[in-house]
Design an enzyme around this catalytic site. Structure first.
Site, PDB file in Angstrom:
ATOM      1  N   LYS A  30       0.841  -1.208   0.000  1.00 57.00           N
ATOM      2  CA  LYS A  30       0.000   0.000   0.000  1.00 57.00           C
ATOM      3  C   LYS A  30       0.873   1.254   0.000  1.00 57.00           C
ATOM      4  O   LYS A  30       0.593   2.226  -0.706  1.00 57.00           O
ATOM      5  CB  LYS A  30      -0.934  -0.018   1.220  1.00 57.00           C
ATOM      6  CG  LYS A  30      -2.029  -1.080   1.102  1.00 57.00           C
ATOM      7  CD  LYS A  30      -2.751  -1.358   2.408  1.00 57.00           C
ATOM      8  CE  LYS A  30      -3.680  -2.564   2.230  1.00 57.00           C
ATOM      9  NZ  LYS A  30      -4.301  -3.024   3.471  1.00 57.00           N
ATOM     10  N   GLN A  36      -4.877  -1.925   9.727  1.00 61.43           N
ATOM     11  CA  GLN A  36      -4.667  -3.221   9.073  1.00 61.43           C
ATOM     12  C   GLN A  36      -5.191  -4.351   9.956  1.00 61.43           C
ATOM     13  O   GLN A  36      -4.927  -4.398  11.149  1.00 61.43           O
ATOM     14  CB  GLN A  36      -3.158  -3.393   8.797  1.00 61.43           C
ATOM     15  CG  GLN A  36      -2.795  -4.636   8.020  1.00 61.43           C
ATOM     16  CD  GLN A  36      -3.257  -4.607   6.561  1.00 61.43           C
ATOM     17  OE1 GLN A  36      -3.535  -3.544   5.995  1.00 61.43           O
ATOM     18  NE2 GLN A  36      -3.366  -5.763   5.960  1.00 61.43           N
ATOM     19  N   ASP A  92     -11.108   2.198   3.869  1.00 56.77           N
ATOM     20  CA  ASP A  92     -11.403   0.764   3.721  1.00 56.77           C
ATOM     21  C   ASP A  92     -12.905   0.549   3.461  1.00 56.77           C
ATOM     22  O   ASP A  92     -13.304  -0.518   3.004  1.00 56.77           O
ATOM     23  CB  ASP A  92     -11.059   0.031   5.025  1.00 56.77           C
ATOM     24  CG  ASP A  92      -9.767  -0.766   4.949  1.00 56.77           C
ATOM     25  OD1 ASP A  92      -9.400  -1.190   3.838  1.00 56.77           O
ATOM     26  OD2 ASP A  92      -9.150  -0.970   6.006  1.00 56.77           O
TER      27      ASP A  92
HETATM   28  N1  GUN Z   1      -6.083  -7.123   5.894  1.00 55.60           N
HETATM   29  C1  GUN Z   1      -6.126  -7.795   4.717  1.00 55.60           C
HETATM   30  N2  GUN Z   1      -6.747  -7.031   3.778  1.00 55.60           N
HETATM   31  C2  GUN Z   1      -7.098  -5.883   4.389  1.00 55.60           C
HETATM   32  C3  GUN Z   1      -7.759  -4.695   3.938  1.00 55.60           C
HETATM   33  O1  GUN Z   1      -8.178  -4.557   2.788  1.00 55.60           O
HETATM   34  N3  GUN Z   1      -7.928  -3.717   4.854  1.00 55.60           N
HETATM   35  C4  GUN Z   1      -7.486  -3.852   6.136  1.00 55.60           C
HETATM   36  N4  GUN Z   1      -7.716  -2.834   6.972  1.00 55.60           N
HETATM   37  N5  GUN Z   1      -6.884  -4.918   6.582  1.00 55.60           N
HETATM   38  C5  GUN Z   1      -6.679  -5.929   5.711  1.00 55.60           C
END
Ligand code: GUN
Length: 290
Positions: free
Chosen positions: A53, A97, A120
């Site tokens: 990211k 996350q 998200d």
């Molecule tokens: N863990 C795995 N994929 C994601 C996601 O898209 N967002 C978040 N916050 N945690 C994750």
């Protein structure tokens, strides 16, 4: 004839390039879109996801801040970290996350995020807007990635039979609603662990979305010839023939590409598109914040 294979990486880069004009417009007004990511503990997979990211932010010109918290952080301190970002006007997007360590109520943490910064799209306010057909919210990145892939493939969704395997609150459920809502107009079946006759249901699917997280659970023989298959699963399995000893596979058997009309690969399908949609949500949040 084999299926057309969607290149999610190339499509993701195209979407990211499309954001650059909007980012330039913001920068002329002295605004740089800014994503803050909170990561708790040292789960290696989560660290890889967060790094990806951060790299995407660098590619498109979004500022990113990473907040590392120890795995024994308590819920109160985690929520305080979120609240600090809520009140920081330079931050437009906040992502915590997952997974979070045992003992932390993930929903309480998500609810602490200011909905306009919830890139998200997991906050009840944003998920609720999807049900209401209100387009002013932030849509979760994976459902949004799947809808973008379908739009890009030029497929007419209206009246089509879509089957979504998986009913998670962040993928299967919101995606099912997006597929059924006005404008998309497909007829949606949500299949899950208690579904009977899953094979027969899949064989009727014009659009089959697999979002269960079980390696190659969907067999090639379940695929309707010529259908569109979107594989959301990213599963790491043992493979002694590789130097790494592991390999990534989707939720759909590889042979499905010989039967489907359009299919997304794993890796390189929905995954990179999901990150592009996170970038898109962050730019949108910055635009709305100013
Ligand atoms: N863990 C795995 N994929 C994601 C996601 O898209 N967002 C978040 N916050 N945690 C994750």
């Amino acid at each position: 004839m084999g299926a057309a294979i969607i290149d999610g990486k190339a499509l993701g880069i195209e979407i990211e390039k499309g954001l650059s004009e909007r980012i330039r417009f913001l920068s002329e007004r002295e605004v740089t879109p800014h994503l803050a990511v909170i990561i708790v503990g040292d789960d290696p997979a989560s660290h890889v996801y967060v790094r990806n990211k951060e790299r995407a932010c660098e590619r498109v010109g979004i500022a990113s801040t990473r907040i590392d918290l120890a795995s024994d952080v308590n819920q109160e301190d985690l929520i305080s970290a979120v609240q600090k970002l809520n009140s920081d006007e330079s931050v437009h997007g906040i992502l915590v996350q997952s997974p979070l360590p045992n003992g932390i109520d993930e929903i309480a943490v998500i609810e602490a995020i200011e909905p306009t910064k919830d890139v998200d799209g997991f906050h009840p306010s944003n998920l609720g807007r999807i049900v209401m057909g209100d387009r002013n919210g932030l849509i979760p990145c994976t459902p949004s990635a799947v809808m973008e892939i379908l739009r890009h493939s030029g497929l007419e969704l209206g009246g089509k039979r879509a089957v979504v395997i998986g009913r998670s609150r962040i993928v299967g459920m919101p995606l099912s609603i997006l597929l059924a809502q006005k404008g998309a107009d497909s007829t949606v079946t949500i299949a899950h662990s208690k579904t009977k006759s899953l094979e027969e249901i899949c064989r009727e699917a014009d659009i089959l979305i697999a979002a269960v997280g079980r390696p190659e659970m969907v067999k090639s023989s379940w695929i309707k010839p010529g259908s569109t298959v979107i594989d959301v699963g990213i599963n790491r399995i043992n493979d002694d023939s590789r130097s790494s000893g592991t390999r990534l596979v989707g939720d759909v058997e590889d042979g499905a590409k010989e039967i489907a009309g359009i299919i997304t690969p794993v890796p390189g399908g929905v995954g990179p598109m999901t990150i592009a949609m996170l970038m898109s949500n962050t730019v949108l949040a910055a635009e709305k914040g100013h």
